[in-house]
Enzyme design. Structure first.
Site, PDB file in Angstrom:
ATOM      1  N   HIS A   1       0.861  -1.194   0.000  1.00 54.83           N
ATOM      2  CA  HIS A   1       0.000   0.000   0.000  1.00 54.83           C
ATOM      3  C   HIS A   1       0.887   1.231   0.000  1.00 54.83           C
ATOM      4  O   HIS A   1       1.215   1.740   1.072  1.00 54.83           O
ATOM      5  CB  HIS A   1      -0.906  -0.017   1.229  1.00 54.83           C
ATOM      6  CG  HIS A   1      -1.962   1.042   1.226  1.00 54.83           C
ATOM      7  ND1 HIS A   1      -1.753   2.304   1.724  1.00 54.83           N
ATOM      8  CD2 HIS A   1      -3.237   1.019   0.810  1.00 54.83           C
ATOM      9  CE1 HIS A   1      -2.863   3.016   1.631  1.00 54.83           C
ATOM     10  NE2 HIS A   1      -3.781   2.247   1.073  1.00 54.83           N
ATOM     11  N   PHE A   2       1.304   1.730  -1.020  1.00 55.23           N
ATOM     12  CA  PHE A   2       1.164   1.333  -2.418  1.00 55.23           C
ATOM     13  C   PHE A   2       2.537   0.965  -2.943  1.00 55.23           C
ATOM     14  O   PHE A   2       3.526   1.528  -2.492  1.00 55.23           O
ATOM     15  CB  PHE A   2       0.596   2.492  -3.242  1.00 55.23           C
ATOM     16  CG  PHE A   2      -0.776   2.919  -2.816  1.00 55.23           C
ATOM     17  CD1 PHE A   2      -1.897   2.251  -3.269  1.00 55.23           C
ATOM     18  CD2 PHE A   2      -0.945   3.987  -1.945  1.00 55.23           C
ATOM     19  CE1 PHE A   2      -3.176   2.658  -2.887  1.00 55.23           C
ATOM     20  CE2 PHE A   2      -2.211   4.391  -1.564  1.00 55.23           C
ATOM     21  CZ  PHE A   2      -3.333   3.732  -2.030  1.00 55.23           C
TER      22      PHE A   2
END
Length: 171
Positions: A70-71
């Site tokens: 993420h991410f």
């Protein structure tokens, strides 16, 4: 019996296994969803409303599981994990008070995100201010909370609601 007013990582892991408040009562999630390393202060008085408060911390390091996904290429702690940590702490407070039942998040009022937790951060601090506890057929905790990273507030949530249930069959 005097209540404990601070809890170590090992204490919180015991809570995640159902060993702190007894079988069938409030538990914290196990790692990786346990978003707290220690509770540095918990009290039935104090806080913004004079009805109780918690201060807890999470140590940040770049190897935490969520930074890898993420991410990709833009690592940031998901805001929902900070929100969940605040619910975890309200549920912990209800169990710490001696209330029976398993905790479930029941919602919140307004939630605001105005900052982020990056892998370069050192520490997240959660501040929970108990507004009200209801001990009837449903045990309910209502609190406001904030999340800070390295001393700077980045999230806030109003009226976090957590209930304790002796049976979740109809939930």
């Amino acid at each position: 019996m005097t209540k404990q007013h601070a809890f170590t990582r090992e204490d919180l892991l015991r809570c995640s296994r159902g060993e702190l408040f007894g079988p069938g009562n409030a538990q914290l999630p196990a790692p990786n969803m346990l978003m707290v390393d220690r509770i540095v202060h918990i009290s039935e008085v104090g806080g913004k409303y004079g009805k109780g408060e918690l201060v807890a911390e999470l140590d940040i390091n770049p190897d935490l599981w969520f930074f890898a996904c993420h991410f990709e290429g833009d690592p940031v702690m998901p805001g929902c994990l900070g929100l969940d940590a605040m619910w975890q702490l309200v549920g912990f407070y209800l169990g710490w008070q001696g209330n029976p039942g398993r905790g479930r998040a029941l919602g919140s009022g307004e939630v605001k995100f105005f900052g982020q937790v990056l892998p370069t951060a050192k520490k997240v601090t959660y501040n929970i201010h108990i507004k009200r506890t209801i001990n009837r057929s449903l045990i309910l905790g209502i609190a406001d909370g904030t999340v800070s990273v390295d001393g700077r507030e980045i999230y806030s949530a109003e009226s976090l609601r957590v209930g304790l249930f002796t049976s979740t069959d109809s939930f």
